[in-house]
Write a protein that holds these residues in place. Structure first.
Motif, PDB file in Angstrom:
ATOM      1  N   PHE A 181      -5.759 -18.350-141.397  1.00 20.06           N
ATOM      2  CA  PHE A 181      -5.919 -18.324-140.130  1.00 20.06           C
ATOM      3  C   PHE A 181      -7.276 -18.220-139.746  1.00 20.06           C
ATOM      4  O   PHE A 181      -8.071 -17.197-140.264  1.00 20.06           O
ATOM      5  N   ASP A 182      -7.932 -19.330-139.366  1.00 16.07           N
ATOM      6  CA  ASP A 182      -9.399 -19.375-138.801  1.00 16.07           C
ATOM      7  C   ASP A 182      -9.939 -19.335-140.219  1.00 16.07           C
ATOM      8  O   ASP A 182     -11.161 -18.296-140.111  1.00 16.07           O
ATOM      9  N   GLY A 183      -9.725 -19.775-141.318  1.00 14.54           N
ATOM     10  CA  GLY A 183     -10.524 -19.775-142.513  1.00 14.54           C
ATOM     11  C   GLY A 183     -10.520 -18.400-143.278  1.00 14.54           C
ATOM     12  O   GLY A 183     -11.214 -18.345-144.208  1.00 14.54           O
ATOM     13  N   MET A 184      -9.611 -17.593-142.824  1.00 17.48           N
ATOM     14  CA  MET A 184      -9.583 -16.195-143.440  1.00 17.48           C
ATOM     15  C   MET A 184      -8.031 -15.931-143.933  1.00 17.48           C
ATOM     16  O   MET A 184      -7.095 -16.459-143.227  1.00 17.48           O
ATOM     17  N   ALA A 185      -7.889 -15.454-145.115  1.00 18.80           N
ATOM     18  CA  ALA A 185      -6.569 -15.065-145.609  1.00 18.80           C
ATOM     19  C   ALA A 185      -5.988 -14.007-144.909  1.00 18.80           C
ATOM     20  O   ALA A 185      -6.844 -13.062-144.571  1.00 18.80           O
ATOM     21  N   GLN A 186      -4.673 -13.928-144.508  1.00 24.19           N
ATOM     22  CA  GLN A 186      -4.090 -13.130-143.689  1.00 24.19           C
ATOM     23  C   GLN A 186      -2.727 -12.808-144.403  1.00 24.19           C
ATOM     24  O   GLN A 186      -1.924 -13.676-144.472  1.00 24.19           O
ATOM     25  N   MET A 187      -2.133 -11.477-144.021  1.00 21.06           N
ATOM     26  CA  MET A 187      -0.805 -11.267-144.367  1.00 21.06           C
ATOM     27  C   MET A 187      -0.168 -10.591-143.088  1.00 21.06           C
ATOM     28  O   MET A 187      -0.674  -9.526-142.601  1.00 21.06           O
ATOM     29  N   VAL A 188       0.782 -11.388-142.499  1.00 20.62           N
ATOM     30  CA  VAL A 188       1.361 -10.723-141.085  1.00 20.62           C
ATOM     31  C   VAL A 188       2.571  -9.907-141.425  1.00 20.62           C
ATOM     32  O   VAL A 188       3.543 -10.260-142.166  1.00 20.62           O
ATOM     33  N   HIS A 189       2.580  -8.868-140.943  1.00 15.88           N
ATOM     34  CA  HIS A 189       3.689  -7.800-141.387  1.00 15.88           C
ATOM     35  C   HIS A 189       4.231  -7.910-142.683  1.00 15.88           C
ATOM     36  O   HIS A 189       5.064  -8.438-142.953  1.00 15.88           O
ATOM     37  N   PRO A 190       3.381  -7.146-143.604  1.00 13.50           N
ATOM     38  CA  PRO A 190       3.730  -7.097-145.068  1.00 13.50           C
ATOM     39  C   PRO A 190       5.143  -6.703-145.147  1.00 13.50           C
ATOM     40  O   PRO A 190       5.687  -5.785-144.403  1.00 13.50           O
ATOM     41  N   ASP A 191       5.997  -7.076-146.083  1.00 12.49           N
ATOM     42  CA  ASP A 191       7.539  -6.688-146.329  1.00 12.49           C
ATOM     43  C   ASP A 191       7.550  -5.517-147.132  1.00 12.49           C
ATOM     44  O   ASP A 191       8.225  -4.599-146.650  1.00 12.49           O
ATOM     45  N   HIS A 192       6.402  -4.943-147.794  1.00 12.23           N
ATOM     46  CA  HIS A 192       6.400  -3.787-148.629  1.00 12.23           C
ATOM     47  C   HIS A 192       4.909  -3.283-148.323  1.00 12.23           C
ATOM     48  O   HIS A 192       3.930  -3.903-148.529  1.00 12.23           O
ATOM     49  N   VAL A 193       4.906  -1.995-148.198  1.00 12.59           N
ATOM     50  CA  VAL A 193       3.451  -1.254-148.401  1.00 12.59           C
ATOM     51  C   VAL A 193       3.948  -0.022-148.784  1.00 12.59           C
ATOM     52  O   VAL A 193       4.559   0.975-148.474  1.00 12.59           O
ATOM     53  N   LEU A 194       3.398   0.046-150.223  1.00 13.72           N
ATOM     54  CA  LEU A 194       3.667   1.305-151.010  1.00 13.72           C
ATOM     55  C   LEU A 194       2.555   1.819-151.706  1.00 13.72           C
ATOM     56  O   LEU A 194       1.574   1.348-152.077  1.00 13.72           O
ATOM     57  N   ARG A 195       2.528   3.256-152.017  1.00 18.13           N
ATOM     58  CA  ARG A 195       1.784   4.018-152.867  1.00 18.13           C
ATOM     59  C   ARG A 195       1.487   3.351-154.279  1.00 18.13           C
ATOM     60  O   ARG A 195       2.579   2.716-154.577  1.00 18.13           O
TER      61      ARG A 195
END
Length: 694
Positions: A126-140
């Motif tokens: 998006f606008d030349g930048m990689a982005q992850m919208v609402h990750p499915d998993h965020v873990l330690r």
């Protein structure tokens, strides 16, 4: 007959599973899941590759990425409705995690700046930048094991999430009983199938896309289990019907010989073979339960009548039943000349018979003075009694289920049952719906039946078709004109029968008749009778005329908007012509442009008259449920097995089930005990009741 204790945990309420409350249990119902055992067969339909990567640079967005990152700065939105952004860095590149409508305090706790986290989700530019919208998993990082390298994706309904379904399935899998093996050991080894618990574990934890295919050993084994349980139930039903005392009915052949002498042609080899199979069944002390399957015009009526004559020759009675009054009347008229040739009394009984006339017929039937009766299911009624009913012939099987077959069998001491169907059924479906029956197939056309010329005609050539019809009518030939719907509908642009009737009457005059399902029965019968008698030459109709109508002088069939009909329907409709001496034509009128399905359907009908080939193509195109209408077909609903693609497994399951019952009729041995467990799991405990009664 009580459920084995080992299965109690699988038959408990869904709410006994962790995380499943009353609301979730209700939501699961929409997926056909009501008990933990149902979750075993709710298999993932796809999967997400969550194998760990070093960096965003290892993928080409848009794609799913699982990567370890160091959390950088948080950038809350300046205005309401704008996204919250978190800068993160993997080993080689910086990118952003994007959240909408998220609380800042929650995100700071989830992603503390300066700490390392494992994130997994879809990455896009998006606008030349990689982005992850609402990750499915965020873990330690130490919780990384919680994300499988390949994550199964389950079917969902409103109120369910992937996480909840996965958790419920995992809990159901811990409740498997210790079960023996119900599959024949030689077959299992030959196919390379895993044990049942291993197959379930593999199906719910696929290692890649290949593990989701129906050909994967785990899935194949689970599909086989379903088919095997179904075939075992049908085999038990078949054995129980055969166990019922039969009456040996042996004919002298005298009446049949009279009928054959009166015919202007010799019966086909297939007809002779079918009559021999039926005669052998009737002569044995076991009850007959046979399906007579024949294509349009293959001569089922003659075979059925000869079977009825066997009953009469042996001093008994026979009945032929049809699903509608029109068909019953037609069978009656079709059989009348054969009955005259044999010198046998034939009567018709429908719901219309009232008062003294009905009472007289019932008395004659009870005294044995009516050897052969034709009727609708009015013959089921309590007051209809036979003196010595030996054979019941049921027409158009898919309107009569197994339950009615049994009810009919109760009419006589031990009535033999012959079911006729004019719908060629692909073998896999025949095994699924009629596995409790023996099958005779009429696969030859009687001599003298001319091929029907079939052509596709675009609807803009309507005037040419009407002109063609005008010439045919002038020569005294008869034609059907079939329309899809009865009245003009604003929603659907189908030609209506009423509208077409008016336009053809204007073009061709009084010789045009009309028949459709919404007419009162008496009017419908009168319109049909005028056409049969040749008083009207063109009959505009809806699919009321699809089954059984026999007018030898009709040589033209026009099917309007043919692309809206199913293949089997088109084949049945075409079979209404080509019954006499003259050459016949079937015109498939369609509205261009045709889509791929419509084109494939119409070219199939144009290029072949082989009903069995057409049925196989129909099955491939539409699927089993649509093909014979799941609701009235008694077609089982399989969760894993696919009747179109795994037809050969069904045949395998039938022979395996019959062999097991032959070797162990009471299912008392180790393999039989395992099979009993399977029947419970697959909701086929009715079969176990039949065994215990037997």
């Amino acid at each position: 007959m009580t459920r084995p204790e080992a299965l109690f945990p699988l038959f408990a309420g869904l709410e006994t599973l962790p995380g499943v409350g009353p609301k979730a249990a209700q939501a699961f119902k929409a997926l056909g899941v009501e008990r933990p055992k149902d979750l075993l067969y709710l298999l993932p339909h796809s999967g997400v590759d969550r194998a760990r990567r070093d960096s965003v640079r290892d993928i080409t967005p848009p794609a799913t990425l699982t990567v370890e990152v160091e959390v950088g700065s948080h950038v809350p939105p300046r205005q309401k409705g704008r996204p919250y952004r978190v800068h993160v860095r993997d080993r080689r590149l910086e990118f952003q995690l994007v959240f909408f409508h998220a609380r800042a305090d929650y995100l700071q706790k989830l992603l503390p700046t300066g700490q390392r986290r494992l994130v997994s989700g879809k990455v896009e530019f998006f606008d030349g930048m990689a982005q992850m919208v609402h990750p499915d998993h965020v873990l330690r990082v130490e919780e990384a094991e919680e994300i499988p390298a390949y994550e199964p994706v389950y079917p969902l309904s409103a109120g369910l999430t992937q996480k909840l379904v996965s958790k419920a399935v995992a809990a159901a899998l811990t409740r498997l009983p210790l079960a023996g093996e119900w599959i024949d050991p030689g077959l299992k080894a030959r196919e390379g199938w895993p044990d049942w618990p291993a197959a379930l574990a593999a199906a719910h934890a696929p290692e890649g896309a290949a593990a989701l295919a129906a050909t994967h050993p785990a899935r194949q084994r689970l599909a086989y289990d379903e088919l095997f349980a179904h075939q075992l139930m049908l085999s038990i039903a078949r054995a129980s019907i055969r166990r019922g005392k039969g009456i040996a009915t042996e004919g002298t052949g005298a009446l049949r010989a009279k009928v054959l002498e009166s015919l202007p042609y010799a019966p086909t080899g297939a007809q002779v073979r079918a009559v021999a199979e039926i005669a052998a069944d009737m002569a044995s002390a076991r009850r007959m339960n046979r399906l007579l399957q024949g294509d349009v015009g293959a001569g089922k009526t003659l075979v059925a009548f000869q079977a009825l004559l066997i009953a009469v020759e042996a001093g008994g009675q026979g009945v032929m039943m049809a699903p509608t009054e029109i068909l019953a009347r037609q069978h009656f008229e079709g059989l009348a000349p054969l009955a005259r040739a044999a010198g046998v009394r034939l009567e018709l009984l429908t719901g219309r018979d009232r008062g003294a006339e009905r009472a007289m017929k019932l008395e004659d039937l009870a005294m044995g003075r009516i050897p052969i009766l034709v009727g609708t299911h009015a013959v089921f009624q309590k007051d209809v009694e036979f003196r010595d009913l030996r054979l019941a012939v049921v027409d158009e099987q898919h309107r009569f289920g197994v339950a009615q077959r049994m009810e009919l069998g109760a009419k006589g001491e031990a009535v033999d049952v012959l079911v006729m169907t004019a719908t060629p059924i692909p073998r896999s479906l025949a095994l699924a719906t009629h596995g409790d029956m023996d099958v005779s197939v009429l696969d030859e056309k009687p001599a003298g039946r001319k091929p029907i010329r079939t052509a596709m005609v675009a609807s803009d050539r309507l005037d040419e078709v009407v002109e063609h019809l005008r010439k045919a009518v002038a020569e005294g030939r008869q034609a059907y004109w079939v329309c899809p719907l009865v009245e003009e509908s604003e929603l659907v642009d189908y030609a209506s029968a009423e509208e077409r009737f008016r336009s053809l009457r204007a073009a061709l005059g009084e010789k045009v008749g009309l028949v459709h399902g919404q007419m009162p029965p008496a009017e419908k019968d009168a319109a049909m009778a005028r056409f049969v008698a040749g008083e009207s030459l063109v009959l505009v109709a809806t699919t009321v005329i699809e089954v059984g109508v026999n007018v030898p002088d009709a040589t033209i069939m026009v099917i309007e908007q043919a692309e809206t009909f199913g293949l089997a329907q088109l084949h049945q409709l075409r079979g209404r012509v080509g019954r006499g001496e003259a050459a016949s034509t079937c015109l498939l009128m369609y509205q261009p442009p045709l889509n791929e399905t419509g084109r494939r359907r119409l070219t199939t009908i144009r290029d072949t008259e082989d009903g069995f080939r057409i049925a196989e193509e129909d099955l491939a195109m539409r699927g089993a449920g649509d093909l014979i209408g799941t609701a009235q077909s008694g077609l089982p609903r399989f969760r894993v097995a696919d009747l179109e693609r795994q037809a050969s497994l069904m045949a395998l399951a039938q022979s395996d089930a019959r062999k097991l019952l032959h070797d162990d009729p009471g299912l008392g041995g180790p393999r039989g005990a395992a099979a009993r467990l399977l029947l419970w799991l697959m909701d086929q405990e009715r079969a176990l009741r039949m065994i215990s009664v037997g």
